[in-house]
Design an enzyme around this catalytic site. Structure first.
Site, PDB file in Angstrom:
ATOM      1  N   HIS A  12       0.828  -1.219   0.000  1.00  0.00           N
ATOM      2  CA  HIS A  12       0.000   0.000   0.000  1.00  0.00           C
ATOM      3  C   HIS A  12       0.862   1.270   0.000  1.00  0.00           C
ATOM      4  CE1 HIS A  12       0.087  -0.870   4.573  1.00  0.00           C
ATOM      5  NE2 HIS A  12       1.015   0.036   4.309  1.00  0.00           N
ATOM      6  N   HIS A  59      -2.451   3.928   9.847  1.00  0.00           N
ATOM      7  CA  HIS A  59      -1.120   4.475  10.153  1.00  0.00           C
ATOM      8  C   HIS A  59      -1.215   5.746  11.003  1.00  0.00           C
ATOM      9  CE1 HIS A  59      -0.449   1.996   6.536  1.00  0.00           C
ATOM     10  NE2 HIS A  59       0.824   1.962   6.828  1.00  0.00           N
ATOM     11  N   HIS A 193      10.173  -3.974   4.773  1.00  0.00           N
ATOM     12  CA  HIS A 193      10.598  -2.574   4.776  1.00  0.00           C
ATOM     13  C   HIS A 193      10.743  -2.073   6.197  1.00  0.00           C
ATOM     14  CE1 HIS A 193       6.162  -2.107   4.837  1.00  0.00           C
ATOM     15  NE2 HIS A 193       6.264  -0.815   5.051  1.00  0.00           N
ATOM     16  N   GLU A 240       3.953  -5.750   8.646  1.00  0.00           N
ATOM     17  CA  GLU A 240       2.623  -5.597   8.031  1.00  0.00           C
ATOM     18  C   GLU A 240       2.177  -6.852   7.285  1.00  0.00           C
ATOM     19  OE1 GLU A 240       2.657  -0.784   7.018  1.00  0.00           O
ATOM     20  OE2 GLU A 240       3.004  -2.218   5.418  1.00  0.00           O
TER      21      GLU A 240
HETATM   22  C1  DHB Z   1       6.285   2.919   2.611  1.00  0.00           C
HETATM   23  C2  DHB Z   1       5.598   1.712   2.765  1.00  0.00           C
HETATM   24  C3  DHB Z   1       4.527   1.621   3.652  1.00  0.00           C
HETATM   25  O1  DHB Z   1       3.842   0.463   3.863  1.00  0.00           O
HETATM   26  C4  DHB Z   1       4.106   2.740   4.372  1.00  0.00           C
HETATM   27  O2  DHB Z   1       3.027   2.610   5.178  1.00  0.00           O
HETATM   28  C5  DHB Z   1       4.788   3.941   4.242  1.00  0.00           C
HETATM   29  C6  DHB Z   1       5.884   4.027   3.349  1.00  0.00           C
HETATM   30  C7  DHB Z   1       7.420   3.027   1.637  1.00  0.00           C
HETATM   31  O3  DHB Z   1       7.836   2.030   1.048  1.00  0.00           O
HETATM   32  O4  DHB Z   1       7.921   4.149   1.455  1.00  0.00           O
HETATM   33 FE    FE Z   2       2.442   0.703   5.650  1.00  0.00          FE
END
Ligand code: DHB
Ligand code: FE
Length: 281
Positions: A12, A59, A193, A240
């Site tokens: 997302h 978030h 991530h 996540e």
């Molecule tokens: C990114 C990915 C995410 O799931 C998020 O909530 C905010 C940023 C990213 O890859 O920059």
């Molecule tokens: Fe996210």
């Protein structure tokens, strides 16, 4: 009776929303990401689900850190998007199905999953960007949606196993609804991530591919991973991906994988797409 016709997974990533707004989906950087959705678009066009249950994490828009439910479900007929700070263009509002949501909430609570029920819920990029990559920008979304929020932000988090278990209960809840609805469950977020701290920027391709394979063929492997091990492997925000197990639990014992795509990096993330249907279907 309501029937689960498929399951989808998708990241997302906020920057994806700006890529759509700015018309950059065919730009070389973004094309490799957006190319992953072609077969899913075709399948949605052909199968036309009535309701999409979107499993996502808020978030900090609807739930701030002072009050964070572990699992929450939207029980409204309409959901508004708002920007929690990424500067994303606001999407058209989403149509819900409050009666179906209440049925699901009642069934889950009956099955001893203590849901937070939300009669008002604003949805952030975790919900909206999956809809935008699946359907493109719309004034009228062609599917009703039910937000299903999982806390992946404020510790303590639900375990991967608990997410898989609530997905199995979600299957019972959906399939006991008397209306003839075609339902898709979308598990969003991930894959690896980390956005802050010393390890900011880590991506673990091997682990992401193992998670994708597990979600298709052996969800018990990923479901057995402790939260700290997933964070060690996939980063603080990589956790996540436990939400993919909610979708997987809802599809039953075995699935057919109709489409699989992975690309890294996009923004800060390893981005995976799956399109699954129940093998019993
Ligand atoms: C990114 C990915 C995410 O799931 C998020 O909530 C905010 C940023 C990213 O890859 O920059
Ligand atoms: Fe996210």
């Amino acid at each position: 009776m309501a029937k689960i016709i498929g399951g989808i997974t998708t990241s997302h990533i906020p920057a994806v929303g700006n890529a759509i707004t700015d018309g950059l989906t065919q730009d070389p950087y973004w094309k490799r990401f957006f190319d992953g959705y072609g077969p899913v678009h075709d399948w949605l066009e052909e199968n036309k689900p009535d309701v999409m249950i979107i499993v996502y994490n808020d978030h900090g828009l609807n739930f701030f850190l002072d009050k964070v439910p572990t699992f929450a479900i939207g029980c409204a007929d309409r959901y508004e998007n708002a920007d929690e700070g990424w500067g994303l263009e606001l999407s058209a509002p989403f149509t819900g199905d409050a009666a179906f949501s209440w049925h699901i909430a009642e069934s889950l609570i009956e099955q001893e999953f203590d849901m937070c029920t939300c009669q008002e819920m604003r949805v952030d990029h975790g919900f909206v960007n999956p809809m935008r990559v699946l359907y493109g920008d719309r004034k009228d979304w062609p599917v009703k949606t039910i937000p299903f929020a999982v806390n992946t932000v404020q510790h303590p988090l639900p375990s991967a196993r608990r997410c898989h278990a609530i997905g199995k209960a979600l299957k019972v809840a959906i399939e006991s609804y008397p209306d003839d609805l075609k339902v898709v469950v979308a598990g969003t977020g991930g894959l690896s991530h980390q956005l802050q701290g010393e390890r900011a920027g880590i991506i673990n391709v091997d682990y992401d591919l193992a998670v994708m394979d597990s979600v298709i063929n052996d969800p018990d492997w990923f479901a057995a991973q402790p939260t700290d091990e997933i964070i060690r492997q996939a980063g603080t925000e990589g956790i996540e991906s436990i939400m993919w197990l909610v979708m997987r639990g809802a599809l039953g014992a075995s699935v057919n994988c109709l489409h699989k795509h992975y690309h890294a990096p996009i923004s800060n993330t390893g981005a995976g797409v799956l399109l699954l249907e129940s093998a019993a279907a």
